[in-house]
Design an enzyme around this catalytic site. Sequence first.
Site, mmCIF file in Angstrom:
data_model
loop_
_atom_site.group_PDB
_atom_site.id
_atom_site.type_symbol
_atom_site.label_atom_id
_atom_site.label_comp_id
_atom_site.label_asym_id
_atom_site.label_seq_id
_atom_site.Cartn_x
_atom_site.Cartn_y
_atom_site.Cartn_z
ATOM 1 N N ASP A 1 0.837 -1.197 0.000
ATOM 2 C CA ASP A 1 0.000 0.000 0.000
ATOM 3 C C ASP A 1 0.876 1.252 0.000
ATOM 4 O OD1 ASP A 1 0.862 -0.732 2.618
ATOM 5 O OD2 ASP A 1 -0.590 0.638 3.499
ATOM 6 N N GLU B 1 0.003 -1.260 5.630
ATOM 7 C CA GLU B 1 1.049 -0.824 6.565
ATOM 8 C C GLU B 1 0.885 0.636 6.923
ATOM 9 O OE1 GLU B 1 4.916 0.817 7.894
ATOM 10 O OE2 GLU B 1 3.812 1.379 6.090
HETATM 11 ZN ZN LIG Z 1 6.779 2.220 4.050
#
Ligand SMILES: [Zn+2]
Length: 391
Positions: A82, A144
């Site tokens: 992401d 994340e």
């Molecule tokens: Zn990163």
Amino acid sequence: MGKMPPDLREMLTELIAIPSVSSVDPALDQGNRAVVERLAEWLEGMGFACELQPVPDAPDKANLIATLGRGDGGLVLAGHTDTVPYDDTGWASDPFTLSERDGRLYGLGTSDMKSFLGLVLEAARGLKASDMKQPLVVLATADEESGMTGAKALVDAQRRIGRHAVIGEPTNLRPVYMHKGILMESIRIRGRSGHSSDPSLGCSALEGMVRVLNDIVAWRQQLQSKNADPRFSVPVPTLNLGHIHGGDNPNRICAHCELQIDIRPLPGMDLEELRETLRQRIGRVLGEEGLALELHSLFPGLPAMETPAEATIVRAAEALTGSQAEAVAFGTEGPYLRDLGMDVVILGPGDIAQAHQPDEFLAVNRLQPTVDMLRELIHRFCLTPAVEDGA
Ligand SMILES: [Zn+2]
């Protein structure tokens, strides 16, 4: 059953072109499924066994665990798929079109960090399962940048996926073996409003907050005198008073006040213990004066990480890069991989100064050294592993 990946430049172009923004704002959040599905297609073409692990309550998010070879040890090359949201006015070129200018590849996720996964595939090209003495695992995670729900799903499944791990977050190709944790907490005090001319008409949340602020500053002093680690450039845990809002008018007794703080604990400092201490201290200073207290976490919190400096993967990364492993100030999924029994090094080609910025780029001259370094690591940990590298 998969297909062989295109050349490196085309892989990077495709990975950057697939939007995978993560955000706590549902209007911006896009999920990462299309990225991990593309990676899985290529990795299957290369002979890896691929598994998509769903992220609970997020049908458009998944982790990819791709494995070549078998064994209890092995090397995990990991990255998140992401990106952060982008501000399209700040970009000189489309953030989803990989654009080369002045020796740099521009695009959202070039440095932080979809490119790393393309470089991992390039380094693994041509490997055969039958040659692997220990497995090579490509781990591509979801989410994340917002809640780390991908890494948490991995920990919840409690599956051992490897012994040594490299997370390719942007470190300018210098190994990192420890980082601080992060806590962001909100403290809300509710009192009762009334006319300012007579304090007995209300109960001031702001006056309560003055006592809370003084106590938090005293607590910080204690935390910093009890905890220090000279390996960090800021060797003590920090506590920042970042945001405060309260009241509305000078002639009204303040009924609401909110303070938001950020704490960066050192390795070994437990997040839940810190939250509990904060709760007890504030409860004590507010006492029984008609002020209601509400504490909540602005995000779930991230533990600090420390891999022993003498760990094999740390030593190998130092030898390959010629740089001594460092401590940094940003957080990663590393502590979750540590929970799964891995020794973790953070080591990637990007620059953290480029991350989360318009015109994010990766220097072209970082590509080949990264591929070479990853090939050396695969050779060392998967093709010719030492006995002590196993389980
Ligand atoms: Zn990163």
